[in-house]
Design an enzyme around this catalytic site. Structure first.
Site, PDB file in Angstrom:
ATOM      1  N   HIS A   1     -59.269 -20.918   3.101  1.00 58.22           N
ATOM      2  CA  HIS A   1     -58.257 -21.641   3.615  1.00 58.22           C
ATOM      3  C   HIS A   1     -58.544 -22.231   5.041  1.00 58.22           C
ATOM      4  O   HIS A   1     -57.756 -23.198   5.512  1.00 58.22           O
ATOM      5  CB  HIS A   1     -57.016 -20.808   3.616  1.00 58.22           C
ATOM      6  CG  HIS A   1     -56.202 -20.462   2.576  1.00 58.22           C
ATOM      7  ND1 HIS A   1     -56.650 -19.681   1.497  1.00 58.22           N
ATOM      8  CD2 HIS A   1     -55.153 -20.925   2.021  1.00 58.22           C
ATOM      9  CE1 HIS A   1     -55.870 -19.421   0.438  1.00 58.22           C
ATOM     10  NE2 HIS A   1     -54.785 -20.496   0.561  1.00 58.22           N
ATOM     11  N   GLY A   2     -59.203 -21.648   5.741  1.00 59.76           N
ATOM     12  CA  GLY A   2     -59.846 -22.159   7.099  1.00 59.76           C
ATOM     13  C   GLY A   2     -60.711 -21.485   7.873  1.00 59.76           C
ATOM     14  O   GLY A   2     -60.868 -20.395   7.634  1.00 59.76           O
TER      15      GLY A   2
END
Length: 482
Positions: A321-322
């Protein structure tokens, strides 16, 4: 370009659909490809070359794997193909993160070490790299034949409804649809209705409750009321933002005759974290299961290995996601609870709905605080506020920046979450045609039901949503950053 922008709604989409339906069937993949590349270039044209390179890489690997089927070279090509895709993701998404983390570990900064690259994250890279890896693995597993048509494969990779923020699709699910798909007024109208519902989720609900969350997470010392309101607001904002985007993607695809699987299934009514991940971002969950959890051994190598695999998959899912420690900790949080539920059997033997539902919601909420915070310290500031370390009542500053409209839509969003099962057919692409004013016969033919109630309701919803959209600036979808 985002789906909720006026440029997309009143310029790109009408022109694309006219071009699409004027194009002969055998050439429509070309129309999809050209239109989708224009859609991507609206952000940055230079990164389109990277996108095309990943597409060509996966396509070429698929052909070589098929040519060397049954030989060791096929497996080697699969491994090389996956590594090549991961290198793209590693450089553009994680290189800065690892350099910063290494520098912090030895007590300095990247600048002091003589390196600091400011790489731009190509929009949609996390998704199209997963599409490429999925295709390479599927060809090796013989789950799908290697396509000879580069245009069809490139059109699949670039198909603009899912290009930027999913759902995470597999070529094998759309292979037949690229060869033949049905177009009709009922199907097109059904897609338009689903798109309208998704757009309203984003514009009317997600964007309206967002200021509450933004206010809380910007405060130095939020109180208990502020922290809980902000956390709940973000929980709802994220759901209606992302599920709204998924509905819009499903609706747009249906307007072109493609049928995507649903990506959300009332996740906030789950009775366990295990069930939550069967209902939230379903396309990503199944991708992680099929291409990571199972290759790691799944549950085939004993209980201890199963717990480790569950934890690792969610940890890597969080990192996907990041590139930040907040996402890593968020993934670890969910991985730990999945392992605990597997160990205790909680997911299969929930004590009662009255207990399991609120417990699951609170666990998910705690995770979203870490997911939303700018850094780990900010997350613990909000956690501290939630247990009353900064006082109880909201401050004048908070009340001055949160409107009655924000609070009203927060209540409406909560109501919508619990009422959603009763309206689920409205956003279900598989059964949606029947729910949208059309009746489907046994042979699949759709005919109109003589009722104007649903078309009128959808028209009013679209008018209200567009009117609201004209009053506010364009707000990007939250998952665009991934």
């Amino acid at each position: 370009m985002v789906f909720s922008s006026e440029t997309f709604l009143f310029l790109f989409l009408p022109l694309f659909l006219v071009a699409y339906y004027l194009t002969p069937d055998r050439l429509r993949s070309w129309t999809i490809l050209i239109g989708s590349y224009i859609f991507y270039c609206w952000w940055r044209a230079d990164f389109l070359l990277l996108f095309i390179a990943v597409t060509a890489w996966a396509y070429g690997c698929g052909l070589l794997i098929a040519r060397w089927e049954g030989e060791a070279r096929a497996r080697t090509t699969m491994v090389v193909g996956i590594i090549g895709c991961l290198i793209v993701l590693g450089i553009f998404k994680y290189l800065n993160f690892f350099m910063d983390s290494f520098a912090a570990l030895i007590g300095t900064t990247p600048e002091n070490l003589g390196y600091h690259w400011q790489l731009i994250l190509p929009i949609g890279v996390s998704f199209y790299v997963f599409h490429a890896i999925g295709y390479i693995v599927d060809v090796f597993r013989k789950d799908t034949p290697a396509t000879r048509s580069f245009v069809d494969f490139a059109a699949f990779m670039a198909l603009f409804p899912h290009m930027i923020a999913g759902p995470v699709l597999r070529f094998r699910d759309l292979t037949d649809q690229f060869i033949q798909r049905e177009h009709s007024l009922p199907i097109f109208t059904s897609g338009l209705y689903i798109f309208t519902i998704g757009l309203s989720k984003k514009v009317l609900i997600a964007d309206t409750v967002a200021p509450i969350a933004d206010q809380t997470f910007a405060m130095a010392n939020p109180t208990m009321v502020e922290s809980w309101l902000g956390a709940i607001a973000y929980m709802l904002q994220l759901y209606f933002d992302f599920s709204g985007y998924s509905d819009m993607a499903i609706g747009l695809a249906l307007m072109m005759g493609f049928r995507f699987k649903q990506n959300f299934n009332t996740p906030y009514l789950s009775l366990s974290i295990t069930e939550f991940w069967q209902r939230w971002h379903i396309s990503l969950s199944t991708w992680l299961r099929d291409y990571l959890y199972i290759p790691l051994g799944g549950n085939r190598k004993g209980s201890a290995r199963t717990y480790v695999n569950l934890f690792l998959v969610m940890l890597l899912g969080g990192l996907w996601h990041g590139a930040a420690w907040t996402y890593v900790l968020w993934g670890a949080w969910h991985g730990a609870w999945l392992a605990c539920e597997r160990y205790t059997g909680w997911a299969k033997n929930v004590p009662s709905r009255a207990i399991a539902l609120p417990v699951t919601l609170v666990l998910v909420l705690i995770g979203w605080v870490m997911f939303r915070a700018a850094d780990v310290g900010d997350a613990f500031t909000v956690y501290g506020g939630m247990i009353g370390l900064n006082g109880i009542t909201p401050s004048i500053e908070f009340l001055a920046n949160v409107t009655r409209e924000n609070l009203l839509f927060l209540v409406l969003a909560i109501f919508a979450v619990f009422a959603e099962p009763y309206f689920k057919k409205l956003t279900d692409a598989e059964n949606g045609i029947q729910a949208h004013g059309f009746q489907v016969s046994a042979n699949g033919t759709a005919t109109a039901i003589p009722s104007l109630a649903y078309p009128i309701a959808m028209s009013l919803l679209l008018i209200v949503t567009v009117a609201r959209l004209s009053e506010q600036s364009v707000s990007p979808f939250l998952y665009f950053q991934f």
